[in-house]
Design a protein around this motif. Structure first.
Motif, PDB file in Angstrom:
ATOM      1  N   TYR A 187       0.875  -1.176   0.000  1.00  0.00           N
ATOM      2  CA  TYR A 187       0.000   0.000   0.000  1.00  0.00           C
ATOM      3  C   TYR A 187       0.911   1.225   0.000  1.00  0.00           C
ATOM      4  O   TYR A 187       1.568   1.494   0.994  1.00  0.00           O
ATOM      5  CB  TYR A 187      -0.888   0.031   1.242  1.00  0.00           C
ATOM      6  CG  TYR A 187      -1.921  -1.061   1.316  1.00  0.00           C
ATOM      7  CD1 TYR A 187      -2.870  -1.227   0.314  1.00  0.00           C
ATOM      8  CD2 TYR A 187      -1.970  -1.917   2.409  1.00  0.00           C
ATOM      9  CE1 TYR A 187      -3.828  -2.217   0.392  1.00  0.00           C
ATOM     10  CE2 TYR A 187      -2.943  -2.910   2.500  1.00  0.00           C
ATOM     11  CZ  TYR A 187      -3.865  -3.056   1.490  1.00  0.00           C
ATOM     12  OH  TYR A 187      -4.818  -4.032   1.574  1.00  0.00           O
ATOM     13  N   ASN A 188       0.937   1.917  -1.112  1.00  0.00           N
ATOM     14  CA  ASN A 188       1.812   3.092  -1.240  1.00  0.00           C
ATOM     15  C   ASN A 188       3.245   2.784  -0.783  1.00  0.00           C
ATOM     16  O   ASN A 188       3.828   3.545  -0.013  1.00  0.00           O
ATOM     17  CB  ASN A 188       1.276   4.275  -0.429  1.00  0.00           C
ATOM     18  CG  ASN A 188      -0.105   4.685  -0.896  1.00  0.00           C
ATOM     19  OD1 ASN A 188      -0.390   4.668  -2.093  1.00  0.00           O
ATOM     20  ND2 ASN A 188      -0.965   5.011   0.049  1.00  0.00           N
ATOM     21  N   GLY A 189       3.752   1.672  -1.222  1.00  0.00           N
ATOM     22  CA  GLY A 189       5.123   1.316  -0.888  1.00  0.00           C
ATOM     23  C   GLY A 189       5.285   0.571   0.421  1.00  0.00           C
ATOM     24  O   GLY A 189       6.332  -0.004   0.684  1.00  0.00           O
ATOM     25  N   PHE A 190       4.217   0.558   1.263  1.00  0.00           N
ATOM     26  CA  PHE A 190       4.312  -0.169   2.527  1.00  0.00           C
ATOM     27  C   PHE A 190       3.946  -1.635   2.295  1.00  0.00           C
ATOM     28  O   PHE A 190       2.859  -1.929   1.794  1.00  0.00           O
ATOM     29  CB  PHE A 190       3.366   0.449   3.562  1.00  0.00           C
ATOM     30  CG  PHE A 190       3.232  -0.368   4.809  1.00  0.00           C
ATOM     31  CD1 PHE A 190       4.246  -0.383   5.755  1.00  0.00           C
ATOM     32  CD2 PHE A 190       2.104  -1.162   5.028  1.00  0.00           C
ATOM     33  CE1 PHE A 190       4.134  -1.155   6.892  1.00  0.00           C
ATOM     34  CE2 PHE A 190       1.986  -1.932   6.166  1.00  0.00           C
ATOM     35  CZ  PHE A 190       3.009  -1.936   7.102  1.00  0.00           C
ATOM     36  N   PRO A 191       4.861  -2.562   2.639  1.00  0.00           N
ATOM     37  CA  PRO A 191       4.571  -3.966   2.371  1.00  0.00           C
ATOM     38  C   PRO A 191       3.620  -4.569   3.418  1.00  0.00           C
ATOM     39  O   PRO A 191       4.061  -5.010   4.478  1.00  0.00           O
ATOM     40  CB  PRO A 191       5.953  -4.629   2.420  1.00  0.00           C
ATOM     41  CG  PRO A 191       6.775  -3.742   3.286  1.00  0.00           C
ATOM     42  CD  PRO A 191       6.181  -2.357   3.246  1.00  0.00           C
ATOM     43  N   ALA A 192       2.333  -4.590   3.134  1.00  0.00           N
ATOM     44  CA  ALA A 192       1.353  -5.154   4.065  1.00  0.00           C
ATOM     45  C   ALA A 192       1.428  -6.683   4.064  1.00  0.00           C
ATOM     46  O   ALA A 192       1.225  -7.323   5.083  1.00  0.00           O
ATOM     47  CB  ALA A 192      -0.052  -4.699   3.694  1.00  0.00           C
ATOM     48  N   VAL A 193       1.713  -7.238   2.903  1.00  0.00           N
ATOM     49  CA  VAL A 193       1.973  -8.678   2.791  1.00  0.00           C
ATOM     50  C   VAL A 193       3.268  -8.807   2.010  1.00  0.00           C
ATOM     51  O   VAL A 193       3.384  -8.312   0.894  1.00  0.00           O
ATOM     52  CB  VAL A 193       0.815  -9.408   2.068  1.00  0.00           C
ATOM     53  CG1 VAL A 193       1.169 -10.873   1.844  1.00  0.00           C
ATOM     54  CG2 VAL A 193      -0.471  -9.302   2.872  1.00  0.00           C
ATOM     55  N   ALA A 194       4.259  -9.457   2.634  1.00  0.00           N
ATOM     56  CA  ALA A 194       5.610  -9.372   2.086  1.00  0.00           C
ATOM     57  C   ALA A 194       6.124 -10.716   1.550  1.00  0.00           C
ATOM     58  O   ALA A 194       7.183 -11.192   1.936  1.00  0.00           O
ATOM     59  CB  ALA A 194       6.556  -8.833   3.154  1.00  0.00           C
ATOM     60  N   GLY A 195       5.334 -11.335   0.675  1.00  0.00           N
ATOM     61  CA  GLY A 195       5.813 -12.566   0.061  1.00  0.00           C
ATOM     62  C   GLY A 195       5.509 -13.791   0.893  1.00  0.00           C
ATOM     63  O   GLY A 195       6.355 -14.257   1.652  1.00  0.00           O
ATOM     64  N   ILE A 196       4.284 -14.297   0.787  1.00  0.00           N
ATOM     65  CA  ILE A 196       3.926 -15.477   1.591  1.00  0.00           C
ATOM     66  C   ILE A 196       3.400 -16.585   0.675  1.00  0.00           C
ATOM     67  O   ILE A 196       2.911 -16.332  -0.420  1.00  0.00           O
ATOM     68  CB  ILE A 196       2.873 -15.145   2.681  1.00  0.00           C
ATOM     69  CG1 ILE A 196       1.550 -14.684   2.065  1.00  0.00           C
ATOM     70  CG2 ILE A 196       3.402 -14.092   3.632  1.00  0.00           C
ATOM     71  CD1 ILE A 196       0.435 -14.563   3.098  1.00  0.00           C
ATOM     72  N   ASP A 197       3.545 -17.823   1.161  1.00  0.00           N
ATOM     73  CA  ASP A 197       3.066 -18.991   0.425  1.00  0.00           C
ATOM     74  C   ASP A 197       2.132 -19.784   1.321  1.00  0.00           C
ATOM     75  O   ASP A 197       2.436 -19.987   2.502  1.00  0.00           O
ATOM     76  CB  ASP A 197       4.241 -19.908   0.059  1.00  0.00           C
ATOM     77  CG  ASP A 197       5.238 -19.197  -0.823  1.00  0.00           C
ATOM     78  OD1 ASP A 197       5.202 -19.420  -2.036  1.00  0.00           O
ATOM     79  OD2 ASP A 197       6.048 -18.387  -0.287  1.00  0.00           O
ATOM     80  N   PHE A 198       1.026 -20.220   0.786  1.00  0.00           N
ATOM     81  CA  PHE A 198       0.171 -21.159   1.529  1.00  0.00           C
ATOM     82  C   PHE A 198      -0.785 -21.837   0.558  1.00  0.00           C
ATOM     83  O   PHE A 198      -0.971 -21.384  -0.580  1.00  0.00           O
ATOM     84  CB  PHE A 198      -0.597 -20.453   2.657  1.00  0.00           C
ATOM     85  CG  PHE A 198      -1.534 -19.373   2.197  1.00  0.00           C
ATOM     86  CD1 PHE A 198      -2.827 -19.669   1.790  1.00  0.00           C
ATOM     87  CD2 PHE A 198      -1.121 -18.034   2.179  1.00  0.00           C
ATOM     88  CE1 PHE A 198      -3.687 -18.670   1.367  1.00  0.00           C
ATOM     89  CE2 PHE A 198      -1.978 -17.032   1.756  1.00  0.00           C
ATOM     90  CZ  PHE A 198      -3.262 -17.345   1.350  1.00  0.00           C
TER      91      PHE A 198
END
Lengths: 322, 269
Positions: free
Chosen positions: A14-25
């Motif tokens: 969100y505007n450069g803020f990583p709210a979800v930073a690369g997840i796997d499931f």
């Protein structure tokens, strides 16, 4: 088991803020999948991407085998959403809320009427059918929102903090309904920051914090792996901690200190530790209880799920001594 | 050449693709709620224009000479129909849409179903248009009973009101896509709607104004609506009227993608 949802290196900024930073499931059919974490962990962001509201920023997310970027309409036809905030039609009656929602899916009126009647019965709202939504209780609104999410008989129901803000009785009632839905084979995705909720309902869960997954697995396995069978909580002066730890070191799998409370992780049996504590001068008062997800969470993040930083926190795990 | 032009055309067409059956479902939803609340809804829309007509026609009108051979009440009646319809659309797609979008989160609820946000916005515009046409038509009927609508050409007025409703629903929805707080709509009404209300030829013929202001009035959608309505009310029909219709159609088509874009930017991150 067919996979219903799959995330690969899923990211959201969100505007450069990583709210979800690369997840796997992966979420399998018929599962109740929990996403656990404090406020701001990225739980809502994950489910909002699953129901195709916000687009993904990176990685890949498929639902029912379809990419969320390519075919949102086809995906949304098959899933139901219970958002964090109630967004019912306040001017309409309980029953009309369901009928109007059925209209969005293009469900024929007679089918919708029948389905609405069944759902109101299932959720114990039959006698409220004609009431204005504004005038029913918070717990009933919540149940109505869940009923609304089921009006088109979806293959997947997404619940974003379904019991936040409810009294314990309403919460338990909702758990009971969700359990019954699960029994009928419905796949559920549940975000929550209530550990009891996750423990009671989820077959499998991920614990998230600051946009990443800290741990994943079945609740019982996670507790066993991260903490052990039991917890001994001890009131102690922090200055005495080291000498006490030294005396029980080979009987515990780890410990954590939060303020003046020391938590000892007991792998299986507490008898040996109790013996030491009973003769110790440092332990002012103590109690034994089964380990739970909160202990796991505290250990993983250094803070409670209520999102307060725990002052004077430290934690350590020992290699298991046999 | 042709191969390059086609995708471009396709892109342009996609701006208008939300005008579809999904948008109609959103419109139907609003109509359903309207059926429960229409009494209070309509009464306010009707009382105010009639107060204007009474105060200005019967009051101020006594002091004003006939304009272009009409009594003052006769002169302002078509404009009152047009402005009441304008206010209805502008209020619906500003305050009321904002409440649904921001406070009630109805847009979020609908976007979780197969319907997308652009279709929600389109459904809202259709509903704003509906309310506008309804409001204007009711006022027209009352004004007709008062003997102020002499020509049968006035039966075409509801058609013109569709253009009016769409134009002002869009203008209002643009603000709904931008404003941070519901209070900020005051700017929209003070800077856009009220000047339009006063300087579109509703209350006086524009040729009394300096040339520059007359030309500026041409830019206002309400100016074209008032011109159309006045002509249809009096039966002064000529081919020139089609020009006003064309102006409005072009305005509506050009503006159409803007509220969609702004609402998307606002809600989808």
């Amino acid at each position: 088991m067919p996979v219903i949802v799959e995330a690969q290196n899923l990211q959201k900024n969100y505007n450069g803020f990583p709210a979800v930073a690369g997840i796997d499931f992966k979420i399998q059919k018929g599962q109740c999948f929990g996403i656990l974490g404090p406020n701001g962990a990225g739980k809502t962001t994950v489910v909002v991407m699953i129901y195709c509201f916000h687009p993904v920023s990176g990685g890949k997310l498929t639902v029912f085998g379809k990419d969320v970027n390519n075919d949102p309409r086809a995906i949304k036809k098959r899933l139901g959403v219970v958002p964090q905030e109630n967004n019912l039609d306040l001017e309409l009656s309980v029953r009309e809320n369901l009928l109007i929602y059925a209209g969005y899916y293009g469900i024929k009126k007679d089918v919708a009427e029948k389905r609405a009647k069944e759902l109101l019965y299932f959720f114990g709202l039959s006698d409220k059918a004609g009431h204005e939504v504004d005038k029913i209780s918070g717990g009933m609104k919540r149940r109505l929102t869940i009923a609304r999410g089921l009006i088109h008989t979806p293959d997947l129901l997404i619940l974003d903090e379904p019991t936040t803000g409810l009294d314990p009785q309403s919460r338990r009632l909702i758990w009971e309904h969700l359990r019954q839905l699960k029994k009928k084979g419905l796949t559920l995705i549940l975000t929550t920051h209530y550990l009891e909720e996750a423990t009671q309902l989820c077959d499998d869960l991920i614990i998230m914090d600051k946009g990443i997954i800290l741990e994943e697995g079945k609740p019982a396995d996670l507790i066993k792996k991260q903490v052990g069978a039991k917890i001994v909580e001890i009131d102690i002066e922090p200055t005495h901690k080291n000498s006490l730890i030294a005396s029980v070191q080979n009987m515990i799998s780890g410990y954590q200190l939060a303020g003046n409370t020391l938590y000892l992780f007991i792998p299986e049996d507490e008898t040996a530790v109790m013996k030491i504590l009973n003769t110790s001068n440092y332990a002012d008062a103590y109690q034994i209880r089964p380990a739970n997800l909160e202990d796991v969470f505290l250990k993983l993040t250094g803070r409670g799920l209520s999102y307060e930083e725990v002052s004077g926190y430290e934690s350590s795990s020992f290699a298991k001594t046999s | 050449m042709k191969a390059a032009a086609l995708p471009k055309l396709h892109k342009w067409a996609s701006y208008y693709s939300p005008v579809n059956r999904w948008a109609l479902k959103v419109f139907t939803r609003n109509l359903f709620v309207f059926r429960k609340t229409w009494t209070t809804n309509l009464v306010f829309n009707i009382v105010e224009p009639l107060l204007y007509l009474a105060a200005l026609g019967a009051g101020l009108g006594m002091l004003v000479e006939d304009i272009e051979g009409m009594s003052y009440t006769q002169f302002i009646a078509p404009g009152i129909i047009a402005t009441s319809a304008m206010w209805a659309a502008a209020a619906e797609c500003s305050y009321d849409s904002f409440v649904r979008m921001y406070y009630q989160k109805i847009y979020h609820a609908i976007v979780a179903t197969p319907i997308n946000l652009e279709e929600v916005v389109t459904g809202e515009l259709l509903y704003g248009t509906f309310k506008s046409v309804l409001s204007g038509t009711v006022i027209m009927s009352v004004v007709a009973v008062l003997g102020l609508v002499p020509s049968p050409w006035a039966l075409l007025i509801p058609v013109v009101l569709v253009l009016n409703g769409m134009a002002f629903s869009q203008l209002a929805m643009i603000w709904t896509g931008i404003v941070p707080k519901i209070d900020n709509f005051a700017y929209f009404f003070t800077l856009v709607i009220t000047p339009m209300f006063l300087f579109s030829g509703v209350f006086f013929p524009l040729d009394v104004l300096p040339q520059v202001l007359q030309q500026l009035a041409w830019l206002l959608p309400l100016y074209h609506i008032v011109a159309l309505l006045r002509s249809l009310t009096l039966g002064l029909v000529s081919i020139d009227l089609l020009f006003h219709v064309l102006w409005l159609l072009v305005f509506i088509l050009i503006i159409f993608p803007l509220p969609q874009y702004l609402m998307h930017r606002r809600l989808i991150k």
